[in-house]
Design an enzyme around this catalytic site. Structure first.
Site, PDB file in Angstrom:
ATOM      1  N   CYS A 243     -13.961 -47.249 -29.476  1.00 47.72           N
ATOM      2  CA  CYS A 243     -13.741 -48.848 -29.447  1.00 47.72           C
ATOM      3  C   CYS A 243     -12.610 -49.440 -30.358  1.00 47.72           C
ATOM      4  O   CYS A 243     -12.311 -50.336 -29.944  1.00 47.72           O
ATOM      5  CB  CYS A 243     -15.276 -49.488 -29.846  1.00 47.72           C
ATOM      6  SG  CYS A 243     -15.814 -48.756 -31.381  1.00 47.72           S
TER       7      CYS A 243
ATOM      8  N   HIS B 245     -19.182 -49.977 -34.921  1.00 48.44           N
ATOM      9  CA  HIS B 245     -18.376 -50.500 -33.445  1.00 48.44           C
ATOM     10  C   HIS B 245     -17.406 -51.644 -33.621  1.00 48.44           C
ATOM     11  O   HIS B 245     -17.577 -52.295 -34.660  1.00 48.44           O
ATOM     12  CB  HIS B 245     -19.560 -50.979 -32.653  1.00 48.44           C
ATOM     13  CG  HIS B 245     -19.372 -51.200 -31.163  1.00 48.44           C
ATOM     14  ND1 HIS B 245     -18.377 -50.534 -30.267  1.00 48.44           N
ATOM     15  CD2 HIS B 245     -19.310 -52.590 -30.619  1.00 48.44           C
ATOM     16  CE1 HIS B 245     -18.587 -51.060 -29.178  1.00 48.44           C
ATOM     17  NE2 HIS B 245     -18.912 -52.293 -29.204  1.00 48.44           N
TER      18      HIS B 245
END
Length: 814
Positions: free
Chosen positions: A340, A774
């Site tokens: 990510c 994330h």
């Protein structure tokens, strides 16, 4: 003989006896994949077309590269390769049974593709059917497979090998890196010296040089030393390896990777990353308690504690119905397993017009000049990614609900939504220990890694990374003599410290901490989270304040003294990238993040930070080098003399200051993109040609010690006459010399202008450290904010601008 209507209707049927005769002229070009050959049967080298695409995928039977319908003719014209394996995956509706239920049906029982199932289709009603054909160019003759009896043995063997070949990205699959590690043979019996060494939780520095990054702790004697340097100029000076060669102490752990779950351990003897089952014990020997935070004091594990309003919920805008966005510029990217950080950075990069023009605008030219293996060319992969994100070809809205069933029955074509950047990640991370793994990474470090590669692979007359490039003026002052020195360096990121002492809600924070401790003692759920609210103005003020210079040697006093340094902008970039320095280490040695809220402005004016240069009444420090320490070992004297020569405070115009955050992996460079003349002169004084000196310094990012090693490792170049070849690193990453030569620019390569900016994007991180969590990206497009959360692209309703990690501003025209 009929022409196969591959691009039209109909089929080309041939007698069985004619197949062998037809393939005879092409037999020398057909290869059987060997061990180590990469077979790209799931993705086009120039686009994100795959066997799922309408036109399928063509795999060259010689190079094993895959091409979509739009690009297959280019490869045929460029290479003359004629035989391709055409792969197509069909979506088939299952046949209803007598009771009305669907019966399994698979005409081609062997699925040869490593493709994921389309999540939009119900497995109860639809299944996949894979089809393979041989196609011969330029007439597009088709031969359906399997056709074992009619085809020559070589063709049958080659076709079967391609169909059964494993994915070239297997090392990129989630968790595979971890599974490959083996326990070190030294772990169980490792000897640790009782020398009293204790390692602090921060402030590390290589004991043999001044590097403070890529540091490794030797688990035998506690030495902190830098790692090896990589092809891109990042890394270190290899002192950890030198120490092993001198002592034989085999294991080292990378500082900054230690968490309650483990750490990165390398075995110099076994020459690979390893597992240390006794890592907790080995670290405790040096005062590092890696397990202290494994379980909270109240017995609850960290992931059992969930505040009612977490940054995960706020940043991802959970609980809010978000409208999906489709079309050009609204294409998502698949998460390949902790990728990510890459997705967020690349979405931001390709929202910038200069990068769009450089790669997507030059796409035909880049593809035409690409090497025979475009999967190994940086500019090709950048152009491919840019086109994938901006074309809208891979971001199509679904059909209206009442038409979905009809469409599936008639066309069997799943909607393509998003791209999988496997080829891009594999190339951009190769030879880089961290980015080639499947662990989470720091988005800021990846941004600088990307800029490094953009710098090394120019695509036209202007380098798109120049929009981030700016000059920093550093003013260093001796506190005793009051004399000063001014130097300049290149940077790409403005790093802002978090001014925790300026929090405006201190009373709330104190009350929250008391309630949290009470809850832990009573084994109750924690209270609702209270974040520190930090004024942006306080962070900006902290950035502009003087900082102490460690180990400062004053040329005015000819001795070590106290020194302070201040930084100002000698130029303002066209696009200002601001990093909030949220990540640090706790006293317990656990990497952590400051969970703070900063009121980042939509409009930013930093004009007051413009550098002023030497002021009236200021007296400059003399350019005198510190004393040179002669080593006892004569063989080490020559190299150490040169290293000491460039120690503080000798200034190399124009960028003789300390290494900046923005030049990680880039090195200090002169305004004309040439190595500093002082370094060139030193190498010439050793008897080497000037051209060789320049070439060596360019190849090693102006690191004198590495440049000398580079010369000694390339003895064949010493005897060459004339101008040196193009930069070796450039040639490794881009084989077209014409494009490289065209891109050589003159001047400082900065885009100075007013210091007034407007926010257009930010990258946010969720989690406790850069090694976990994330990333998502928010970008302002067409007047509204959009959230890019891997494959999911939606209109943002509550952009969390106060919780970002990296912010992107563009200059406001005067």
């Amino acid at each position: 003989m009929q022409r196969a209507a591959l691009f039209g209707g109909g089929d080309a049927q041939m007698a069985a006896g004619d197949l062998g005769e037809l393939l005879v002229p092409y037999m020398p070009t057909i290869r059987v994949p060997k061990s180590g050959d990469r077979v790209y049967k799931t993705e086009c080298a120039f686009s994100y077309d795959s066997p799922d695409s309408e036109g399928g995928l063509y795999v060259c039977m010689n190079t094993f590269l895959g091409f979509g319908r739009e690009h297959i003719e280019r490869h045929y014209r460029k290479t003359g390769q004629c035989v391709y394996l055409h792969l197509k995956r069909h979506v088939i509706e299952k046949v209803p049974g007598a009771s009305g239920g669907a019966l399994p049906k698979r005409r081609n029982a062997k699925l040869f593709l490593d493709l994921e199932a389309n999540g939009d289709l119900s497995s109860d009603d639809f299944e996949y059917e894979d089809e393979a054909k041989l196609v011969i160019f330029p007439d597009h003759y088709e031969i359906s497979l399997p056709n074992i009896e009619e085809l020559p043995a070589l063709v049958t063997i080659a076709s079967d090998a391609l169909l059964s070949a494993k994915s070239p990205y297997r090392k990129q699959d989630p968790d595979s890196w971890e599974e490959e590690l083996q326990a070190s043979k030294h772990a169980k019996s490792l000897v640790q010296l009782d020398n009293g060494v204790r390692i602090p939780p921060s402030g590390w520095k290589c004991s043999k040089c001044d590097l403070r990054e890529n540091l490794w702790l030797n688990l035998t004697d506690g030495s902190v030393l830098c790692g090896k340097w990589f092809f891109d100029g990042s890394g270190g000076n290899g002192h950890a390896m030198e120490h092993y060669k001198e002592t034989g102490y085999p294991l080292a752990v990378k500082l900054g990777t230690i968490t309650p779950d483990g750490a990165d351990v390398y075995s110099f003897d076994e020459e690979e990353p390893v597992l240390d089952p006794h890592i907790a014990k080995h670290l405790a020997h040096f005062g590092i308690d890696m397990l202290q935070m494994q379980v909270a004091e109240n017995g609850l594990r960290d992931n059992d504690i969930k505040p009612r309003v977490s940054e995960w919920e706020v940043i991802q805008e959970a609980g809010v119905k978000l409208k999906p966005m489709y079309g050009p510029g609204y294409t998502g990217m698949k998460n390949l397993g902790n990728s990510c950080y890459l997705n967020a950075v690349m979405q931001a990069i390709f929202s910038i017009p200069e990068f769009q023009r450089a790669y997507v605008g030059n796409l035909p030219r880049i593809f035409d000049y690409s090497p025979l293996d475009p999967t190994q060319d940086f500019n090709t992969q950048m152009a491919k990614l840019g086109h994938g994100l901006l074309s809208g070809q891979y971001s199509k809205p679904p059909m209206k609900s009442e038409l979905i069933e009809q469409v599936m029955k008639e066309e069997h074509k799943p909607q393509q939504n998003g791209i999988s950047p496997q080829m891009f990640k594999a190339f951009i991370s190769k030879d880089h220990t961290e980015f080639s793994s499947n662990r989470q990474q720091d988005a800021q470090e990846f941004f600088l890694h990307l800029i490094n590669l953009v710098e090394r692979n120019p695509v036209g007359s202007e380098n798109p990374s120049d929009v981030f490039r700016f000059l920093v003026e550093e003013r260093t002052q001796c506190c005793q003599s009051r004399k000063v020195r001014y130097t300049e360096r290149v940077d790409y990121i403005m790093q802002l410290p978090v001014a925790m002492e300026a929090a405006t809600n201190k009373d709330e924070l104190i009350a929250y901490e008391l309630k949290r401790r009470e809850a832990e003692a009573a084994r109750r759920a924690p209270p609702e989270l209270v974040r520190a609210k930090i004024p942006f103005s306080a962070c900006l003020q902290a950035f502009s304040e003087p900082t102490n210079v460690e180990d400062f040697w004053s040329s005015a006093l000819q001795a070590k003294s106290a020194g302070v340094k201040t930084s100002r902008f000698a130029s303002f970039p066209q696009y200002l990238v601001v990093q909030i320095k949220k990540f640090t280490f706790g006293l317990d040695w656990i990497p952590k993040k400051l969970d703070v809220s900063i009121d980042m402005p939509d409009f930013l004016d930093i004009s007051h930070l413009r550098a002023m240069g030497l002021q009236p009444g200021e007296e400059e420090l003399p350019d005198i080098a510190p004393p040179i320490i002669i080593p006892e070992d004569p063989k080490d004297r020559m190299m150490n003399n040169f290293v000491e020569y460039f120690a503080e405070p000798l200034v190399v115009p124009v960028f003789g200051g300390a290494a900046s955050s923005g030049v990680a992996g880039l090195g200090a460079v002169g305004l004309d993109n040439q190595p500093p003349e002082e370094m060139v002169s030193i190498i010439i004084s050793m008897g080497f040609q000037r051209s060789l000196a320049i070439q060596a310094l360019k190849a090693t990012n102006n690191n004198l010690e590495r440049a000398l090693e580079w010369i000694f490792s390339h003895p064949e170049l010493e005897e060459e006459d004339g101008e040196p070849a193009l930069n070796v690193m450039d040639l490794e990453n881009h084989t077209n010399a014409n494009i490289l030569a065209e891109a050589r620019s003159e001047g400082p390569r900065i885009k100075d202008g007013p210091g007034r900016y407007e926010l257009f994007g930010f990258i946010s991180h969720m989690g406790t450290s850069t090694m976990s969590g994330h990333y998502v990206c928010h970008l302002k497009k067409e007047g509204r904010w959009v959230i890019y959360n891997d494959l999911r692209v939606c209109a943002s309703e509550r952009p969390p601008k106060d919780l970002g990690y990296i912010y992107f501003y563009h200059r406001i025209p005067s």
